[in-house]
Design a protein around this motif. Structure first.
Motif, mmCIF file in Angstrom:
data_model
loop_
_atom_site.group_PDB
_atom_site.id
_atom_site.type_symbol
_atom_site.label_atom_id
_atom_site.label_comp_id
_atom_site.label_asym_id
_atom_site.label_seq_id
_atom_site.Cartn_x
_atom_site.Cartn_y
_atom_site.Cartn_z
ATOM 1 N N GLN A 67 62.949 2.878 14.656
ATOM 2 C CA GLN A 67 63.510 2.187 16.146
ATOM 3 C C GLN A 67 64.604 2.677 16.351
ATOM 4 O OE1 GLN A 67 65.189 -2.870 14.771
ATOM 5 N NE2 GLN A 67 65.496 -1.220 12.946
ATOM 6 N N MET A 68 64.137 4.239 16.022
ATOM 7 C CA MET A 68 65.258 4.835 17.260
ATOM 8 C C MET A 68 64.560 5.743 18.385
ATOM 9 S SD MET A 68 67.614 7.613 15.011
ATOM 10 C CE MET A 68 69.332 6.641 13.782
ATOM 11 N N MET A 69 62.793 5.466 18.135
ATOM 12 C CA MET A 69 62.580 5.754 19.141
ATOM 13 C C MET A 69 61.201 5.202 19.461
ATOM 14 S SD MET A 69 62.819 9.034 20.504
ATOM 15 C CE MET A 69 64.653 9.266 20.684
ATOM 16 N N MET A 70 61.105 3.919 19.086
ATOM 17 C CA MET A 70 60.053 2.833 19.598
ATOM 18 C C MET A 70 59.869 2.688 20.517
ATOM 19 S SD MET A 70 61.581 -0.684 17.740
ATOM 20 C CE MET A 70 63.422 -1.773 19.269
ATOM 21 N N GLN A 71 60.917 2.931 21.593
ATOM 22 C CA GLN A 71 60.563 2.704 22.907
ATOM 23 C C GLN A 71 59.325 3.485 23.693
ATOM 24 O OE1 GLN A 71 62.684 4.489 22.243
ATOM 25 N NE2 GLN A 71 62.648 6.811 23.074
ATOM 26 N N GLU A 72 58.939 4.511 22.839
ATOM 27 C CA GLU A 72 57.411 5.278 22.759
ATOM 28 C C GLU A 72 56.157 3.803 23.070
ATOM 29 O OE1 GLU A 72 58.244 7.862 25.052
ATOM 30 O OE2 GLU A 72 60.131 7.542 24.753
ATOM 31 N N LEU A 73 56.708 2.403 22.755
ATOM 32 C CA LEU A 73 55.179 2.560 22.230
ATOM 33 C C LEU A 73 54.460 2.208 23.329
ATOM 34 C CD1 LEU A 73 56.465 -0.310 19.510
ATOM 35 C CD2 LEU A 73 54.751 0.924 19.591
ATOM 36 N N SER A 74 55.887 1.955 24.456
ATOM 37 C CA SER A 74 55.154 1.481 26.070
ATOM 38 C C SER A 74 54.101 2.910 26.169
ATOM 39 C CB SER A 74 56.386 1.704 26.714
ATOM 40 O OG SER A 74 56.411 1.575 28.248
ATOM 41 N N THR A 75 54.170 4.453 26.545
ATOM 42 C CA THR A 75 54.207 5.823 26.671
ATOM 43 C C THR A 75 52.463 5.396 25.987
ATOM 44 O OG1 THR A 75 56.423 6.439 26.635
ATOM 45 C CG2 THR A 75 54.600 8.211 26.766
ATOM 46 N N CYS A 76 52.337 5.043 24.940
ATOM 47 C CA CYS A 76 51.363 5.302 24.340
ATOM 48 C C CYS A 76 50.705 4.198 25.102
ATOM 49 C CB CYS A 76 51.463 4.043 22.730
ATOM 50 S SG CYS A 76 52.311 6.217 21.400
ATOM 51 N N SER A 77 50.791 2.955 25.401
ATOM 52 C CA SER A 77 50.167 1.974 26.116
ATOM 53 C C SER A 77 49.379 3.019 27.695
ATOM 54 C CB SER A 77 50.639 0.946 26.316
ATOM 55 O OG SER A 77 51.375 0.270 25.395
ATOM 56 N N GLN A 78 50.125 3.326 28.256
ATOM 57 C CA GLN A 78 49.990 3.842 29.575
ATOM 58 C C GLN A 78 49.498 4.415 29.546
ATOM 59 O OE1 GLN A 78 53.791 5.395 31.233
ATOM 60 N NE2 GLN A 78 52.486 6.511 33.329
ATOM 61 N N PHE A 79 49.376 6.145 28.098
ATOM 62 C CA PHE A 79 48.576 7.396 28.499
ATOM 63 C C PHE A 79 47.374 7.166 27.330
ATOM 64 C CE2 PHE A 79 52.432 7.938 30.159
ATOM 65 C CZ PHE A 79 52.019 8.508 31.203
ATOM 66 N N GLY A 80 47.576 5.819 26.632
ATOM 67 C CA GLY A 80 46.155 5.731 25.956
ATOM 68 C C GLY A 80 46.669 6.469 24.439
ATOM 69 N N ILE A 81 47.569 6.114 23.774
ATOM 70 C CA ILE A 81 47.650 7.591 22.783
ATOM 71 C C ILE A 81 47.315 6.779 21.575
ATOM 72 C CG2 ILE A 81 49.290 9.354 21.631
ATOM 73 C CD1 ILE A 81 50.012 9.515 24.489
ATOM 74 N N PRO A 82 46.540 6.537 20.437
ATOM 75 C CA PRO A 82 46.118 5.541 19.663
ATOM 76 C C PRO A 82 46.803 6.006 18.367
ATOM 77 C CG PRO A 82 44.272 6.777 20.147
ATOM 78 C CD PRO A 82 44.497 7.350 20.988
#
Lengths: 163, 575
Positions: free
Chosen positions: B455-470
């Motif tokens: 939960q401390m860095m879960m906002q990065e789910l968004s970065t993974c969507s944008q750049f396709g990081i599986p």
């Protein structure tokens, strides 16, 4: 034990704060500190006196050496060396006190460098212990202000700290 | 002669330096640089959702590849948000260059909008830092920054760049500096031959030796040589938490890693040894327990590239300052030349003792869950190990799950175990895993985390969507801050002050809302199938929300202020 560590470092903005910051960051002790540019304007020489056992002093020198701005350093107390500190003291001097303060100053080979009808300003150079002794010797006389440069030092003989 | 603005020099330099990705977040003071990034196609920028994530991404990349990670943030809050990531890299000696925008030179010191003295703020957590004083010096300063970050004992370097240094109208000659020289910085090379000879003599005489490898072996790319040395000597091998992977953990010669939650046999072997040969570890407090009681009968050989690591916490008999590779190479050739060999008879006895220690714990490392009980976190890690055939890059956050991952995933190669060991930064794992996956798209990258850290860095789910990081995420969800809770159980009469996570999100819904795949796993019988499904989805970020027993503790656990051998082995057993 007391050590005098003399450091040649880059004469650059921020270099001093790295050295001083290291001491507080790692819980090392600074008793005195002085710093000024050298004959080579790209280098500053910083002298710090600190207290610690062998393990602490070893850490201090190792950590200082790791700083990128530190070019070279020496623990002067490891060898024969000369240390000096300059002190200026403002003392109340009226009536009989004037002669007594002047005499004490002469005994310590100090100089009176400024005079008013009620105040002497005295300059004294020597090892830190001598400066302490002078302050004690002034005894009952009213000390108005004391300013000390902190210790500077240099090795005896052929040994030099330079590039 | 080529004339470039400061901003163009930065992107051009990064391209010339071979940097493919930088991680960052734009803002006023960095906008000239962002415009320059937009006008070229060699250096790719990954837009994170919080600057801390940018530093952890760069850090993860650096740990997995050995190359420096590069971060770009703006002044003020952009730079201060990066501080935790810089400190994380500093504590684990990770090469990183952080470029910070700064307010215009003439405003510095006036408390201008978004002004922070980031050089001052980061001073105790960087290897070095620079402030750009003139646009023309940018290539040389950046080269120095990369040189310092990557050589000797690596570390983060901050470069502060006032906005006027990157103004598009001010152009200067650009030449890529192939080399830089710093008169005050000479990274150490070979160790002292006399000292290495002394070390080898001790190794040949030792009756109960232990080889102890640290993160320096990984950073110094010396794992292979270290393994060769271990094989030649037939000494038991342990590592620090950061050294995991420097020697194959499935090898019989490995006794596991040591320290607070290290293996029983590693800590016993250390305590009873007569010689500890440490290469590239720094004897920190989580590794040594009480230094006054540390390895009472052992002579200690300590090899490190950083002289200040030697003798800092424990007394050392044979200090050797040098790179791990050069020192091990010299040790190997001295062993080859030597007419004597390690004491085989003594080693046989020593191995028998170690095998007894090891055997005494087999099948008793943790108590498997009874039918109807929640899963044990340890069994989940074991399942991850099986599902990935022990070949994954495993990244963790910090807490119980980190220790379980270290204990139950067996690493046979270096650079695969990625964890914030020194600073212990919750939130490190997810972005670090992203940084690795982005640069190693063919490799399996697994984040083992907990619901607190994630939960401390879960906002990065968004970065993974944008750049396709599986990346694959295994969330060991025990609905509490497990390690805090464990210490509260042990030291505070189970008063669980603020260690219980109320109002947890529905992670499945949360993750799916970003367009990723998520599964909730509550029963042990569903675990393997869920894993299989997750790892089969190669191009998808998959989040497994695995519910595990909140009452579980990490064992072994060294007894505070004890020696290496003093350990709690379970809730009821103690050495």
């Amino acid at each position: 034990m007391r050590h005098i560590i003399s450091i040649l470092m880059e004469n650059e903005a921020g270099a001093l704060s790295r050295v001083v910051g290291l001491f507080s960051q790692r819980n090392f002790n600074i008793e005195t500190l002085n710093v000024a540019p050298t004959d080579d304007p790209t280098l500053s020489r910083l002298t710090v006196t600190t207290v610690g056992d062998d393990r602490v002093i070893e850490q201090i020198t190792k950590q200082l050496n790791k700083l990128i701005d530190v070019v070279k350093l020496v623990d002067l107390t490891e060898g024969q060396h000369i240390e000096r500190e300059l002190m200026m003291v403002k003392v109340k001097a009226v009536g009989a006190q004037r002669a007594e303060v002047k005499r004490t100053t002469e005994i310590f080979r100090g100089q009176i460098i400024d005079v008013t009808p009620s105040v002497y300003t005295i300059q004294l150079t020597g090892e830190a212990g001598k400066l302490d002794a002078f302050i004690q010797a002034l005894g009952a006389n009213t000390l108005l202000e004391v300013v000390r440069t902190g210790v500077s030092g240099i090795s005896r003989g052929e040994k030099v700290l330079s590039l | 002669m080529e004339l470039l603005s400061g901003a163009d020099m930065i992107t051009r330099f990064l391209a010339d330096e071979g940097v493919e990705y930088i991680y960052g977040y734009p803002g006023g003071a960095a906008l000239h640089i962002y415009d320059a990034i937009h006008r070229q196609d060699k250096v790719h920028h990954i837009l994170v959702r919080h600057e801390q994530a940018a530093t952890h991404m760069a850090d993860g990349y650096a740990r997995a590849t050995g190359k420096p990670g590069v971060v770009l943030v703006t002044s003020g809050p952009g730079a201060t948000n990066a501080v935790t990531g810089i400190a994380t890299a500093y504590m684990d000696s990770i090469p990183m260059v952080v470029l910070c925008g700064q307010v215009m030179s003439h405003l510095i010191g006036e408390d201008a909008f978004q002004e922070t003295d980031i050089i001052g703020v980061t001073r105790p957590i960087v290897k070095h830092s620079f402030s750009i004083k003139h646009p023309a010096e940018i290539p040389e300063v950046l080269k120095k920054a990369f040189h310092i970050a990557t050589t000797g004992r690596p570390g983060p370097v901050v470069v502060d760049i006032p906005k006027d240094m990157t103004a598009p109208t001010e152009k200067y000659e650009y030449v890529y500096p192939k080399k830089v020289k710093l008169r005050s910085y000479t990274p150490v090379g070979r160790g002292h031959t006399g000292q290495i000879k002394k070390a080898v003599e001790l190794m040949l005489k030792a009756k109960r030796p232990v080889l102890y490898g640290g993160g320096g072996l990984i950073l110094g790319q010396a794992a292979e040589l270290f393994t060769e040395l271990a094989r030649k000597l037939n000494f038991p091998v342990t590592t620090s938490l950061m050294g995991i992977g420097a020697f194959p953990q499935t090898d019989k010669q490995s006794v596991g890693w040591l320290g607070m939650h290290g293996s029983y046999e590693a800590n016993q072997a250390m305590h009873h040894s007569d010689l500890v040969v440490c290469i590239g570890a720094r004897f920190d407090d989580r590794a040594t327990n009480n230094t006054a009681k540390f390895c009472p009968t052992a002579r200690i050989v300590h090899v490190d590239v950083d002289p200040s690591s030697i003798g800092k916490t424990v007394r050392v008999d044979v200090p050797i300052v040098g790179t791990a590779t050069s020192v091990i190479e010299e040790m190997l050739s001295l062993l080859d030349e030597s007419r004597s060999a390690p004491d085989a008879a003594a080693l046989t006895d020593w191995w028998k003792q170690i095998d007894d220690w090891r055997a005494s714990r087999v099948g008793r490392l943790y108590e498997p869950a009874q039918p109807g009980e929640p899963m044990k976190p340890q069994q989940v890690v074991e399942a991850v190990w099986k599902a990935t055939k022990g070949q994954a890059y495993v990244v963790t956050d910090v807490g119980q799950h980190q220790m379980y991952a270290a204990q139950y995933y067996k690493f046979d190669k270096p650079n695969r175990w990625i964890t914030s060991g020194g600073l212990g930064t919750m939130g490190f794992g997810f972005p670090a895993a992203m940084g690795i996956k982005l640069n190693k798209p063919q490799e399996e990258v697994v984040l083992i985390t907990g619901e607190g850290s994630f939960q401390m860095m879960m906002q990065e789910l968004s970065t993974c969507s944008q750049f396709g990081i599986p990346v694959k995420i295994i969330n060991l969800n025990n609905q509490s801050l497990g390690m805090v809770r464990q210490w509260q159980d042990l030291n505070y009469n189970s008063r669980h002050a603020q260690s219980y996570m109320q109002s947890l999100p529905d992670f499945k819904m949360l993750v799916e809302s970003y367009g990723h795949v998520a599964m909730k796993v509550e029963k042990a019988e569903d675990l393997d199938a869920a894993m299989e499904k997750a790892f089969a989805l190669k191009d998808k970020l998959v989040f497994l929300d695995v519910y595990v027993d909140p009452r579980e503790h990490v064992y072994p656990m060294q007894v505070p202020q004890g020696s290496m051998k003093d350990m709690l082995l379970s809730k009821t057993e103690r050495t």
